[in-house]
Write an enzyme that holds these catalytic residues in place. Structure first.
Site, PDB file in Angstrom:
ATOM      1  CE  LYS A  98       4.539  -1.087   7.042  1.00  0.00           C
ATOM      2  NZ  LYS A  98       3.791  -0.859   5.798  1.00  0.00           N
TER       3      LYS A  98
ATOM      4  CE  LYS B 115      11.927  -4.421  -2.656  1.00  0.00           C
ATOM      5  NZ  LYS B 115      10.591  -4.775  -2.155  1.00  0.00           N
TER       6      LYS B 115
ATOM      7  NE  ARG C   2      -2.505  -4.338  -7.869  1.00  0.00           N
ATOM      8  CZ  ARG C   2      -1.856  -5.326  -8.481  1.00  0.00           C
ATOM      9  NH1 ARG C   2      -2.526  -6.360  -8.964  1.00  0.00           N
ATOM     10  NH2 ARG C   2      -0.550  -5.292  -8.617  1.00  0.00           N
TER      11      ARG C   2
ATOM     12  CG  ASP D 122       4.882  -3.708  -1.739  1.00  0.00           C
ATOM     13  OD1 ASP D 122       5.587  -2.998  -2.474  1.00  0.00           O
ATOM     14  OD2 ASP D 122       3.830  -4.258  -2.119  1.00  0.00           O
TER      15      ASP D 122
ATOM     16  CD  GLN E 269       9.839  -6.085  -9.012  1.00  0.00           C
ATOM     17  OE1 GLN E 269      10.886  -6.319  -9.574  1.00  0.00           O
ATOM     18  NE2 GLN E 269       9.255  -4.903  -9.089  1.00  0.00           N
TER      19      GLN E 269
ATOM     20  CB  SER F  67      12.428  -0.371  10.049  1.00  0.00           C
ATOM     21  OG  SER F  67      11.577   0.676   9.659  1.00  0.00           O
TER      22      SER F  67
ATOM     23  N   GLY G  20       7.484   0.081  -6.337  1.00  0.00           N
ATOM     24  CA  GLY G  20       7.085   1.326  -5.691  1.00  0.00           C
ATOM     25  C   GLY G  20       7.842   1.379  -4.384  1.00  0.00           C
ATOM     26  CG  HIS G  21      11.496   0.703  -4.102  1.00  0.00           C
ATOM     27  ND1 HIS G  21      12.731   0.315  -4.547  1.00  0.00           N
ATOM     28  CD2 HIS G  21      10.693  -0.382  -4.262  1.00  0.00           C
ATOM     29  CE1 HIS G  21      12.676  -0.956  -4.950  1.00  0.00           C
ATOM     30  NE2 HIS G  21      11.443  -1.389  -4.797  1.00  0.00           N
TER      31      HIS G  21
ATOM     32  CG  ASP H 101       5.878   0.587  13.383  1.00  0.00           C
ATOM     33  OD1 ASP H 101       6.714  -0.032  12.694  1.00  0.00           O
ATOM     34  OD2 ASP H 101       5.032   1.358  12.898  1.00  0.00           O
TER      35      ASP H 101
HETATM   36  P1  GDP Z   1       9.349  -1.439  -0.846  1.00  0.00           P
HETATM   37  O1  GDP Z   1       8.634  -1.702  -2.126  1.00  0.00           O
HETATM   38  O2  GDP Z   1       9.990  -2.665  -0.294  1.00  0.00           O
HETATM   39  O3  GDP Z   1      10.312  -0.290  -0.940  1.00  0.00           O
HETATM   40  O4  GDP Z   1       8.230  -1.008   0.220  1.00  0.00           O
HETATM   41  P2  GDP Z   1       7.021   0.017  -0.029  1.00  0.00           P
HETATM   42  O5  GDP Z   1       7.549   1.391   0.008  1.00  0.00           O
HETATM   43  O6  GDP Z   1       6.221  -0.384  -1.204  1.00  0.00           O
HETATM   44  O7  GDP Z   1       6.107  -0.290   1.227  1.00  0.00           O
HETATM   45  C1  GDP Z   1       6.560  -0.126   2.526  1.00  0.00           C
HETATM   46  C2  GDP Z   1       5.614   0.851   3.249  1.00  0.00           C
HETATM   47  O8  GDP Z   1       5.829   0.785   4.636  1.00  0.00           O
HETATM   48  C3  GDP Z   1       5.867   2.289   2.869  1.00  0.00           C
HETATM   49  O9  GDP Z   1       4.651   3.008   2.962  1.00  0.00           O
HETATM   50  C4  GDP Z   1       6.849   2.772   3.941  1.00  0.00           C
HETATM   51  O10 GDP Z   1       6.806   4.163   4.149  1.00  0.00           O
HETATM   52  C5  GDP Z   1       6.333   2.024   5.128  1.00  0.00           C
HETATM   53  N1  GDP Z   1       7.344   1.646   6.136  1.00  0.00           N
HETATM   54  C6  GDP Z   1       8.625   1.227   5.942  1.00  0.00           C
HETATM   55  N2  GDP Z   1       9.190   0.847   7.103  1.00  0.00           N
HETATM   56  C7  GDP Z   1       8.246   1.022   8.054  1.00  0.00           C
HETATM   57  C8  GDP Z   1       8.206   0.768   9.462  1.00  0.00           C
HETATM   58  O11 GDP Z   1       9.142   0.283  10.070  1.00  0.00           O
HETATM   59  N3  GDP Z   1       7.030   1.057  10.112  1.00  0.00           N
HETATM   60  C9  GDP Z   1       5.949   1.571   9.467  1.00  0.00           C
HETATM   61  N4  GDP Z   1       4.853   1.808  10.178  1.00  0.00           N
HETATM   62  N5  GDP Z   1       5.956   1.818   8.147  1.00  0.00           N
HETATM   63  C10 GDP Z   1       7.077   1.538   7.452  1.00  0.00           C
HETATM   64  P1  IMO Z   2       8.362  -3.553  -4.916  1.00  0.00           P
HETATM   65  O1  IMO Z   2       9.731  -3.330  -5.503  1.00  0.00           O
HETATM   66  C1  IMO Z   2       4.805  -6.035  -4.666  1.00  0.00           C
HETATM   67  C2  IMO Z   2       3.705  -8.247  -8.278  1.00  0.00           C
HETATM   68  C3  IMO Z   2       2.423  -7.854  -8.974  1.00  0.00           C
HETATM   69  C4  IMO Z   2       2.014  -9.196  -9.548  1.00  0.00           C
HETATM   70  C5  IMO Z   2       3.342  -9.812  -9.967  1.00  0.00           C
HETATM   71  C6  IMO Z   2       3.703  -9.621 -11.440  1.00  0.00           C
HETATM   72  O2  IMO Z   2       7.618  -2.300  -4.620  1.00  0.00           O
HETATM   73  O3  IMO Z   2       8.446  -4.496  -3.752  1.00  0.00           O
HETATM   74  P2  IMO Z   2       4.502  -7.542 -12.878  1.00  0.00           P
HETATM   75  O4  IMO Z   2       3.869  -6.200 -13.108  1.00  0.00           O
HETATM   76  O5  IMO Z   2       5.857  -7.475 -12.256  1.00  0.00           O
HETATM   77  O6  IMO Z   2       4.474  -8.406 -14.097  1.00  0.00           O
HETATM   78  O7  IMO Z   2       3.529  -8.265 -11.806  1.00  0.00           O
HETATM   79  O8  IMO Z   2       4.318  -9.183  -9.158  1.00  0.00           O
HETATM   80  N1  IMO Z   2       4.665  -7.150  -8.064  1.00  0.00           N
HETATM   81  C7  IMO Z   2       4.899  -6.572  -6.884  1.00  0.00           C
HETATM   82  N2  IMO Z   2       4.314  -6.767  -5.675  1.00  0.00           N
HETATM   83  N3  IMO Z   2       5.830  -5.157  -4.791  1.00  0.00           N
HETATM   84  C8  IMO Z   2       6.444  -4.989  -5.976  1.00  0.00           C
HETATM   85  O9  IMO Z   2       7.552  -4.247  -6.110  1.00  0.00           O
HETATM   86  C9  IMO Z   2       5.956  -5.670  -7.107  1.00  0.00           C
HETATM   87  N4  IMO Z   2       6.295  -5.715  -8.411  1.00  0.00           N
HETATM   88  C10 IMO Z   2       5.514  -6.635  -8.982  1.00  0.00           C
HETATM   89  O10 IMO Z   2       1.477  -7.343  -8.065  1.00  0.00           O
HETATM   90  O11 IMO Z   2       1.472 -10.003  -8.542  1.00  0.00           O
HETATM   91 MG    MG Z   3       6.760  -1.397  -2.982  1.00  0.00          MG
END
Ligand code: GDP
Ligand code: IMO
Ligand code: MG
Length: 427
Positions: free
Chosen positions: A330, A16, A302, A13, A223, A412, A40-41, A332
């Site tokens: 992030k 990416k 969560r 998270d 991940q 970013s 979840g991207h 900001d």
């Molecule tokens: P990923 O799993 O690595 O692709 O990241 P996620 O999408 O799960 O979580 C990143 C969250 O931060 C998302 O809600 C994005 O929209 C948000 N986000 C990404 N870059 C920035 C940033 O530079 N600033 C802020 N405020 N939010 C960001």
């Molecule tokens: P992105 O690509 C954050 C965590 C789960 C748990 C552990 C194992 O959005 O960054 P799993 O379902 O893979 O067997 O769970 O890994 N986890 C993540 N945490 N971002 C993810 O993906 C994750 N994918 C799995 O919360 O702790």
């Molecule tokens: Mg994610």
């Protein structure tokens, strides 16, 4: 020709998805190489948010061929519903392909994931319950079913009958739950076959060809390093290798295909699920980061655990991935703080260390050694160049670069595709 890899350097998270979307407009292919719909991207374009779980984050760029690679585990129900959502928004998906070698997440994998977590009780991993671990386990015990098996449906049925007998014994005898019905599964997967078959390719072959033709290919990690099956905080990890090394086995390319290894680092830390987290903030500071950063899981909803930036974790990611560039996200979110602690080393049983021990027990005894950096207390969300940033924000960036030994190519400052300070041109 160049190969680009985007990987997470913390616990996932980091943003990416956003970064892959930003880079996708300049590449010919975006390839997911591991994980499944545990990811979840998030991609935000003109305020409109799209959360992708299986589709590569280049999918909103029509010129990039998007490939779900051989190392990915695919839940066809999730994939098809994700495709439907995008189609209902008017997106054409002619540029989507799926590897024949990717493994299928079956309904019994999802069931067993939840049942096993239940049995582990207070020792649970905190998985996303998407069947990821059980699917990879079957792959390695060689009782998995693959996307390509759907092409020869009689073969698929024969394998399913065989494997389902084993799974149903476990589900009924170990967990005392209802078995899965073979005929029902066959009919469900017959429907999936019809939808997915036209998109199935031999990804390794096609990617090699594209590289030889001089194309730019972006490999999208899900991940992150701390969730890596080998180097993460085992057993609180996922079941694949989200590192740059994972590209080689997860796509079927050699090491020379990786020219730029880009690690995404959030300006602070978050973690979803169980496991050690040395800089975690269990007080109102953690609550504030969660609120300001909107830190709620993109897959499970969560609340994410929040804490300060941990440079020991980042340095481990630099080492294991061979990072050539960093992207800082992030920044900001930290704009309201007077001062910002950054962890530079740990104390373990009275001794200073600068690495992550391998056992959970040791990791839980770690205490963070912090350096205090000055906050900037100004809105930076509209900044477009380094000069637009207050000196304290620039100092924060330079401190990360100095400690990690890797330059930051992009900063970013907001969720939108355009909320970036670009300090290096990749293309
Ligand atoms: P990923 O799993 O690595 O692709 O990241 P996620 O999408 O799960 O979580 C990143 C969250 O931060 C998302 O809600 C994005 O929209 C948000 N986000 C990404 N870059 C920035 C940033 O530079 N600033 C802020 N405020 N939010 C960001
Ligand atoms: P992105 O690509 C954050 C965590 C789960 C748990 C552990 C194992 O959005 O960054 P799993 O379902 O893979 O067997 O769970 O890994 N986890 C993540 N945490 N971002 C993810 O993906 C994750 N994918 C799995 O919360 O702790
Ligand atoms: Mg994610």
């Amino acid at each position: 020709m160049a190969g680009y890899v985007v990987v997470g350097t913390q616990w996932g998270d980091e943003g990416k998805g956003k970064i892959v979307d930003v880079l996708a407009k300049d590449v010919d292919m975006v390839v997911r190489f591991q994980g499944g719909n545990n990811a979840g991207h998030t991609v935000v374009v003109n305020g409109e948010k799209t959360i992708l779980h299986l589709l590569p984050s280049g999918i909103l760029s029509p010129n990039a061929l998007c490939v779900i690679g051989p190392g990915v585990v695919v839940d066809p129900a999730v994939l098809i519903s994700e495709m439907e959502v995008l189609k209902s928004h008017g997106l054409k998906l002619d540029h989507l392909r799926i590897s024949d070698r990717a493994h299928l997440i079956m309904p019994y994998h999802i069931k067993i994931d939840a049942l096993q977590e239940g049995r582990l009780a207070q020792n649970k991993i905190g998985t996303t319950k998407r069947g990821i671990g059980p699917c990879y386990a079957d792959k390695y015990t060689r009782i998995g079913l693959r996307v390509g098996d759907l092409k020869d449906f009689e073969y698929f049925k024969m394998r399913l009958k065989n494997v389902l007998a084993i799974k149903n014994e476990i589900i009924t005898k170990v967990y005392d739950e209802k078995p899965f019905d073979y005929d029902e599964l066959v009919e469900t997967f017959r429907t999936y076959k019809k939808i997915l078959e036209p998109m199935i390719i031999d990804a390794s072959y096609d990617i090699d060809k594209a590289l030889k033709e001089g194309k730019n290919i972006l490999f999208e990690g899900a991940q992150a390093n701390m969730l890596d099956i080998n180097y993460g905080s085992y057993p609180y990890v996922t079941s694949s290798s989200p590192t740059s090394a994972g590209v080689l086995t997860g796509v079927g390319v050699g090491p020379k295909a990786l020219d730029h290894v880009i690690g995404v680092v959030k300006a602070y830390s978050t973690r979803v699920g169980e496991g050690p987290f040395t800089t975690e903030l269990l007080d109102e500071n953690g609550e504030r980061l969660r609120t300001w950063g909107n830190e709620y899981g993109a897959t499970t909803g969560r609340p994410r655990r929040c804490g300060w930036l941990d440079l020991v974790v980042l340095k481990q990611a630099v080492r294991i991935n061979g990072l050539t560039d960093l992207v800082l996200t992030k920044l900001d979110v930290l704009s309201r703080l007077d001062e910002i602690p950054v962890c530079v080393s740990y104390c373990l049983d009275g001794k200073e260390i600068d690495y992550l021990p391998s056992t959970t027990a040791e990791c839980e005894r770690l205490e963070a050694n912090y350096v205090m950096l000055k906050g900037w207390k100004k809105d930076i969300s509209k900044a477009q160049s380094l000069n637009d940033l207050p000196k304290e924000a620039q100092d924060y960036i330079h401190f990360i670069e100095k400690e990690s030994g890797v330059k930051i190519a992009l900063i970013s400052v907001g969720p939108d595709r355009n909320d970036n300070i670009i300090t290096k041109n990749f293309f």
